[in-house]
Design a protein around this motif. Structure first.
Motif, PDB file in Angstrom:
ATOM      1  N   ASN A  34       0.834  -1.203   0.000  1.00 39.24           N
ATOM      2  CA  ASN A  34       0.000   0.000   0.000  1.00 39.24           C
ATOM      3  C   ASN A  34       0.867   1.252   0.000  1.00 39.24           C
ATOM      4  N   ALA A  35       0.348   2.290  -0.660  1.00 37.23           N
ATOM      5  CA  ALA A  35       0.999   3.604  -0.653  1.00 37.23           C
ATOM      6  C   ALA A  35      -0.064   4.677  -0.861  1.00 37.23           C
ATOM      7  N   ASP A  39      -7.030   3.446   1.972  1.00 32.56           N
ATOM      8  CA  ASP A  39      -7.342   2.211   2.689  1.00 32.56           C
ATOM      9  C   ASP A  39      -6.955   0.986   1.871  1.00 32.56           C
ATOM     10  N   ALA A  40      -6.963  -0.144   2.513  1.00 28.13           N
ATOM     11  CA  ALA A  40      -6.644  -1.408   1.853  1.00 28.13           C
ATOM     12  C   ALA A  40      -7.695  -1.731   0.799  1.00 28.13           C
ATOM     13  N   ALA A 148       4.663  -4.236   2.133  1.00 30.58           N
ATOM     14  CA  ALA A 148       5.113  -2.962   2.703  1.00 30.58           C
ATOM     15  C   ALA A 148       4.002  -1.922   2.706  1.00 30.58           C
ATOM     16  N   GLN A 149       3.976  -1.120   3.758  1.00 29.91           N
ATOM     17  CA  GLN A 149       3.057   0.008   3.882  1.00 29.91           C
ATOM     18  C   GLN A 149       3.911   1.273   3.743  1.00 29.91           C
ATOM     19  N   TYR A 150       3.876   1.882   2.567  1.00 33.22           N
ATOM     20  CA  TYR A 150       4.854   2.908   2.214  1.00 33.22           C
ATOM     21  C   TYR A 150       4.482   4.330   2.627  1.00 33.22           C
ATOM     22  N   ASP A 177      10.774  -1.489  -8.546  1.00 35.70           N
ATOM     23  CA  ASP A 177      10.118  -2.154  -7.414  1.00 35.70           C
ATOM     24  C   ASP A 177       9.788  -1.203  -6.272  1.00 35.70           C
ATOM     25  N   LEU A 178       9.522   0.044  -6.607  1.00 37.63           N
ATOM     26  CA  LEU A 178       9.177   1.066  -5.627  1.00 37.63           C
ATOM     27  C   LEU A 178       7.789   1.623  -5.934  1.00 37.63           C
ATOM     28  N   PRO A 179       7.158   2.305  -4.970  1.00 41.95           N
ATOM     29  CA  PRO A 179       5.818   2.848  -5.240  1.00 41.95           C
ATOM     30  C   PRO A 179       5.803   3.981  -6.250  1.00 41.95           C
TER      31      PRO A 179
END
Length: 249
Positions: A34-35, A39-40, A148-150, A177-179
């Motif tokens: 998530n970023a 919310d999820a 990960a929660q970014y 591989d990054l947000p």
């Protein structure tokens, strides 16, 4: 199943039975990657009054509605429409789906308190290779990237000169591989996005950025045949499934 593909002036041999999926699946869970402070994602059966349309609740089919944001909840491919006033759809602008790609591993370096990927690092990693697509794996490369929660973590990003280098080198499809290729909070400058898509010149409408990939450590750096699969969303971005095939010869 070996296949020989004529790619330009080269003949490439790949094994279609050995796909390497570098996408992150979307799950209805708070542990879904998530970023961007949302919310999820949710995957829920349709409700019709007291009736729940799922086989487990007595219906004859499962009939789910999915709530998600492509930029925040997993692997996605975006076009220049992500940052332009004029609407541009990734579904309309991405018309080819197979590319020669190079997987490179980069350790972001510290600069003014941030961790960044520089032009110099990419020059060293890519060398004189000519590729339509570059997939960047950052290290450390742990499975925590899958959950990960970014938000508010200031993850690594590309410097503007790195994005310019990739554009000038002819890279059409950038995977990372990054947000985001840009800093989480940069006052909406979006330097790497703007540089890669050349918003100050002729827009690169057929160029894409794919974020939130995950390249396992078992995958070696090198040349691959990339199948960049998207869902046909008329939107600036779509959830996507990039798949690599090792080039045998």
């Amino acid at each position: 199943m070996l296949a020989t593909i004529q790619y330009g002036s080269k003949k490439l041999q790949i094994d279609l039975s050995l796909p390497i999926d570098i996408s992150i699946p979307l799950r209805a869970s708070k542990s879904n990657v998530n970023a961007w402070y949302v919310d999820a994602p949710k995957i829920e059966p349709v409700k019709d009054g007291d009736k729940i349309v799922s086989v487990a609740d007595g219906a004859c089919v499962n009939f789910n509605t999915i709530f998600f944001n492509p930029h925040a909840h997993g692997t996605h491919t975006e076009c220049v429409g992500h940052i332009t006033k004029k609407v541009h759809s990734v579904n309309q602008n991405l018309k080819q789906f197979f590319f020669l790609a190079e997987v490179v591993t980069v350790a972001p370096e510290k600069l003014n308190g941030d961790f960044v990927i520089s032009k110099k690092q990419l020059q060293f990693a890519i060398g004189n290779k000519k590729r339509e697509a570059i997939a960047i794996r950052t290290i450390p490369n742990t499975q925590e990237k899958l959950t990960a929660q970014y938000a508010h973590t200031n993850p690594p990003y590309l410097l503007e000169d790195a994005a310019i280098y990739l554009r000038e080198k002819g890279v059409k499809h950038l995977l990372i591989d990054l947000p985001s290729v840009d800093k989480e909070k940069d006052e909406c400058k979006l330097l790497a996005h703007n540089a890669f898509w050349n918003t100050k010149g002729e827009l690169r409408l057929d160029a894409t950025i794919t974020e939130f990939i995950y390249v396992p450590n078992t995958v070696e750096d090198g040349v691959y045949f990339l199948n960049l699969q998207i869902a046909p969303f008329e939107n600036d971005a779509s959830p996507s499934k990039p798949v690599l095939y090792k080039v045998m010869s």
